[in-house]
Design a protein around this motif. Structure first.
Motif, PDB file in Angstrom:
ATOM      1  N   GLU A  46       0.507  -1.266   0.022  1.00  0.00           N
ATOM      2  CA  GLU A  46       0.226   0.007   0.044  1.00  0.00           C
ATOM      3  C   GLU A  46       0.880   1.375   0.270  1.00  0.00           C
ATOM      4  OE1 GLU A  46      -1.937  -0.761   3.190  1.00  0.00           O
ATOM      5  OE2 GLU A  46      -3.954  -2.073   2.235  1.00  0.00           O
ATOM      6  N   GLN A  47       2.423   1.220   0.662  1.00  0.00           N
ATOM      7  CA  GLN A  47       2.473   2.923   0.801  1.00  0.00           C
ATOM      8  C   GLN A  47       3.565   2.224  -0.730  1.00  0.00           C
ATOM      9  OE1 GLN A  47       3.330   4.878   2.994  1.00  0.00           O
ATOM     10  NE2 GLN A  47       2.370   4.292   5.113  1.00  0.00           N
ATOM     11  N   VAL A  48       3.964   1.427  -1.223  1.00  0.00           N
ATOM     12  CA  VAL A  48       4.742   1.499  -2.635  1.00  0.00           C
ATOM     13  C   VAL A  48       3.613   2.219  -4.082  1.00  0.00           C
ATOM     14  CG1 VAL A  48       5.388   0.480  -4.580  1.00  0.00           C
ATOM     15  CG2 VAL A  48       6.640  -0.107  -2.262  1.00  0.00           C
ATOM     16  N   SER A  49       2.249   1.743  -3.060  1.00  0.00           N
ATOM     17  CA  SER A  49       0.872   1.843  -4.586  1.00  0.00           C
ATOM     18  C   SER A  49       1.007   3.807  -4.359  1.00  0.00           C
ATOM     19  CB  SER A  49      -0.519   1.375  -4.488  1.00  0.00           C
ATOM     20  OG  SER A  49      -0.086   1.561  -2.767  1.00  0.00           O
ATOM     21  N   LEU A  50       1.141   4.234  -2.804  1.00  0.00           N
ATOM     22  CA  LEU A  50       0.311   5.830  -2.447  1.00  0.00           C
ATOM     23  C   LEU A  50       1.118   6.418  -3.191  1.00  0.00           C
ATOM     24  CD1 LEU A  50      -0.724   7.375  -0.408  1.00  0.00           C
ATOM     25  CD2 LEU A  50      -0.160   6.793   1.316  1.00  0.00           C
ATOM     26  N   GLN A  51       3.155   5.586  -3.183  1.00  0.00           N
ATOM     27  CA  GLN A  51       3.981   6.224  -3.320  1.00  0.00           C
ATOM     28  C   GLN A  51       4.289   6.978  -5.098  1.00  0.00           C
ATOM     29  OE1 GLN A  51       5.572   8.326  -0.918  1.00  0.00           O
ATOM     30  NE2 GLN A  51       7.031   9.480  -3.110  1.00  0.00           N
ATOM     31  N   GLN A  52       3.582   5.590  -5.669  1.00  0.00           N
ATOM     32  CA  GLN A  52       3.542   5.876  -7.357  1.00  0.00           C
ATOM     33  C   GLN A  52       2.350   6.994  -7.843  1.00  0.00           C
ATOM     34  OE1 GLN A  52       2.514   1.702  -8.415  1.00  0.00           O
ATOM     35  NE2 GLN A  52       5.107   1.174  -8.441  1.00  0.00           N
ATOM     36  N   ASN A  53       1.138   6.896  -7.273  1.00  0.00           N
ATOM     37  CA  ASN A  53       0.169   7.711  -7.257  1.00  0.00           C
ATOM     38  C   ASN A  53       0.755   8.988  -6.920  1.00  0.00           C
ATOM     39  OD1 ASN A  53      -1.676   5.300  -7.819  1.00  0.00           O
ATOM     40  ND2 ASN A  53      -2.080   5.431  -5.653  1.00  0.00           N
ATOM     41  N   ARG A  54       1.397   9.078  -5.795  1.00  0.00           N
ATOM     42  CA  ARG A  54       1.951  10.863  -5.585  1.00  0.00           C
ATOM     43  C   ARG A  54       3.023  11.608  -6.397  1.00  0.00           C
ATOM     44  NH1 ARG A  54       3.160  10.415   1.304  1.00  0.00           N
ATOM     45  NH2 ARG A  54       1.169  10.431   1.670  1.00  0.00           N
ATOM     46  N   ASP A  55       3.421  10.565  -7.169  1.00  0.00           N
ATOM     47  CA  ASP A  55       4.796  10.471  -7.785  1.00  0.00           C
ATOM     48  C   ASP A  55       3.796  11.011  -9.302  1.00  0.00           C
ATOM     49  OD1 ASP A  55       6.646  10.282  -6.289  1.00  0.00           O
ATOM     50  OD2 ASP A  55       7.070   7.776  -7.138  1.00  0.00           O
ATOM     51  N   GLU A  56       2.835  10.082  -9.509  1.00  0.00           N
ATOM     52  CA  GLU A  56       1.985  10.123 -10.781  1.00  0.00           C
ATOM     53  C   GLU A  56       1.193  12.116 -11.267  1.00  0.00           C
ATOM     54  OE1 GLU A  56      -0.367   7.057 -11.495  1.00  0.00           O
ATOM     55  OE2 GLU A  56       1.243   5.615 -11.771  1.00  0.00           O
ATOM     56  N   GLN A  57       0.696  12.234  -9.697  1.00  0.00           N
ATOM     57  CA  GLN A  57      -0.211  13.891  -9.776  1.00  0.00           C
ATOM     58  C   GLN A  57       1.043  15.086  -9.724  1.00  0.00           C
ATOM     59  OE1 GLN A  57      -3.423  14.112  -9.364  1.00  0.00           O
ATOM     60  NE2 GLN A  57      -3.522  11.688  -9.650  1.00  0.00           N
ATOM     61  N   ARG A  58       2.040  14.361  -8.945  1.00  0.00           N
ATOM     62  CA  ARG A  58       3.122  15.241  -9.027  1.00  0.00           C
ATOM     63  C   ARG A  58       4.110  15.820 -10.726  1.00  0.00           C
ATOM     64  NH1 ARG A  58       6.739  12.758  -6.156  1.00  0.00           N
ATOM     65  NH2 ARG A  58       5.666  14.089  -4.114  1.00  0.00           N
ATOM     66  N   LYS A  59       3.928  14.554 -10.821  1.00  0.00           N
ATOM     67  CA  LYS A  59       4.354  15.496 -13.062  1.00  0.00           C
ATOM     68  C   LYS A  59       3.281  15.379 -13.302  1.00  0.00           C
ATOM     69  CE  LYS A  59       7.754  10.933 -13.350  1.00  0.00           C
ATOM     70  NZ  LYS A  59       7.379   9.177 -13.595  1.00  0.00           N
ATOM     71  N   LYS A  60       2.118  15.143 -13.123  1.00  0.00           N
ATOM     72  CA  LYS A  60       0.901  15.853 -13.760  1.00  0.00           C
ATOM     73  C   LYS A  60       0.536  16.961 -13.907  1.00  0.00           C
ATOM     74  CE  LYS A  60      -2.206  11.734 -14.405  1.00  0.00           C
ATOM     75  NZ  LYS A  60      -3.581  11.019 -13.581  1.00  0.00           N
ATOM     76  N   SER A  61       1.646  17.632 -12.268  1.00  0.00           N
ATOM     77  CA  SER A  61       0.996  19.345 -11.399  1.00  0.00           C
ATOM     78  C   SER A  61       2.189  19.653 -13.019  1.00  0.00           C
ATOM     79  CB  SER A  61       0.875  19.008 -10.861  1.00  0.00           C
ATOM     80  OG  SER A  61       1.847  18.350 -10.112  1.00  0.00           O
ATOM     81  N   GLN A  62       2.769  18.920 -12.728  1.00  0.00           N
ATOM     82  CA  GLN A  62       4.346  20.085 -13.129  1.00  0.00           C
ATOM     83  C   GLN A  62       3.867  20.154 -14.936  1.00  0.00           C
ATOM     84  OE1 GLN A  62       7.794  17.541 -12.066  1.00  0.00           O
ATOM     85  NE2 GLN A  62       8.216  18.156 -10.105  1.00  0.00           N
TER      86      GLN A  62
END
Length: 308
Positions: free
Chosen positions: A168-184
């Motif tokens: 769950e921690q890994v999937s949550l971190q992946q989702n956060r990275d994707e959201q950060r990339k999208k925002s950038q």
């Protein structure tokens, strides 16, 4: 057979009873005669109620009848109201009784549930202790000191929970990275669009300025009709409006321009820009400032350029 015998009455007693009854009858007759009502003597009166007319009597009877109906109706309403009140009180009393029973039942269930939980926890604790004691007796080396992988169900459950938590921690971190990339990416796209818009506005401004400069040069050489506007905004600028300055002319000569520029060298550029804004409100202030600076602060020359 069939015969009967008669007993003669006692004559003295019979005579005594007859005398007593006769005496009572005589006394009653004497009482009636003494208390007989006498003749009634009344003064003659007119029948029909005296001075009251028939219509008044009928009206009084109708009023009494209506009042009696109203009184009966009020009495019936009062009886109905009392009956409803008694029924409501009875229903409320039954509700209170049922609510009290429900509260008692709920409290009883809660107590039973607490007691059951306590028993369950106690039994679970006892089973765990017994299981640990069996493990300690069966293994020669203590569990904490052994390097082997634990095989108990509790250890397997703990490992499974830890693995799930890590996933769950890994999937949550992946989702956060994707959201950060999208925002950038979105931010970069917005910056690029803003830069393109600024560049386009700057190009349009330069085009308009160059067109005005070309038109200014063409006015000096007499080739006004040969030039075309650069953009559509430039076409909106050329509107025919007479200047308010009576001493000005629509097309001054170069000598007159030099005289006017020499006379208005000390004029404030801001005042000229504000005066032009009152005439040409559809033009931007930066554009008017550039025109005034190109005309060296000459209001008439700037007005002629904008009014062509």
């Amino acid at each position: 057979s069939g015969g009967y015998s008669m007993i003669p009455p006692i004559e003295s007693r019979r005579n005594k009873l007859l005398n007593m009854s006769q005496k009572e009858l005589d006394d009653l007759q004497r009482y009636k005669e003494e208390h007989r009502p006498g003749p009634i003597q009344l003064s003659p009166k007119k029948l029909g109620g005296g001075d009251i007319s028939l219509s008044a009597v009928r009206q009084k009877q109708q009023m009494l009848a209506s009042q009696s109906k109203l009184k009966k109706k009020l009495q019936q309403q009062d009886m109905d109201r009392r009956k409803r009140q008694e029924e409501e009180e009875k229903i409320q009393m039954m509700r209170d009784i049922q609510r009290e029973k429900a509260n008692k039942l709920e409290m009883k269930k809660k107590q039973e549930e607490e007691r059951r939980q306590e028993l369950y926890q106690h039994e679970l604790l006892m089973k765990r202790e017994a299981h640990l004691q069996r493990l300690e007796r069966s293994s020669p080396v203590p569990i904490a000191a052994s390097s082997a992988t634990p095989t108990s169900s509790w250890a397997r459950g703990h490992e499974y929970r830890e693995a799930r938590k890590a996933e769950e921690q890994v999937s949550l971190q992946q989702n956060r990275d994707e959201q950060r990339k999208k925002s950038q990416l979105l931010e970069e796209k917005q910056k690029q669009e803003e830069e393109d818009r600024k560049r386009q506005m700057e190009n349009e401004r330069l085009c308009v300025n160059s067109a005005f400069l070309d038109r200014l040069e063409a006015r000096g050489s007499g080739r006004v009709s040969e030039l075309l506007p650069c953009t559509q905004e430039l076409g909106n600028v050329w509107q025919t409006e007479e200047p308010q300055d009576p001493a000005s002319s629509p097309l001054p000569f170069p000598s007159q321009l030099q005289t006017d520029s020499a006379a208005e060298e000390d004029t404030d550029i801001e005042w000229v820009v504000m005066k032009l804004q009152t005439k040409f409100s559809y033009c931007e202030r930066e554009f008017l400032e550039s025109i005034v600076s190109q005309c060296n602060g000459n209001y008439q020359q700037a007005y002629d350029l904008l009014n062509v």
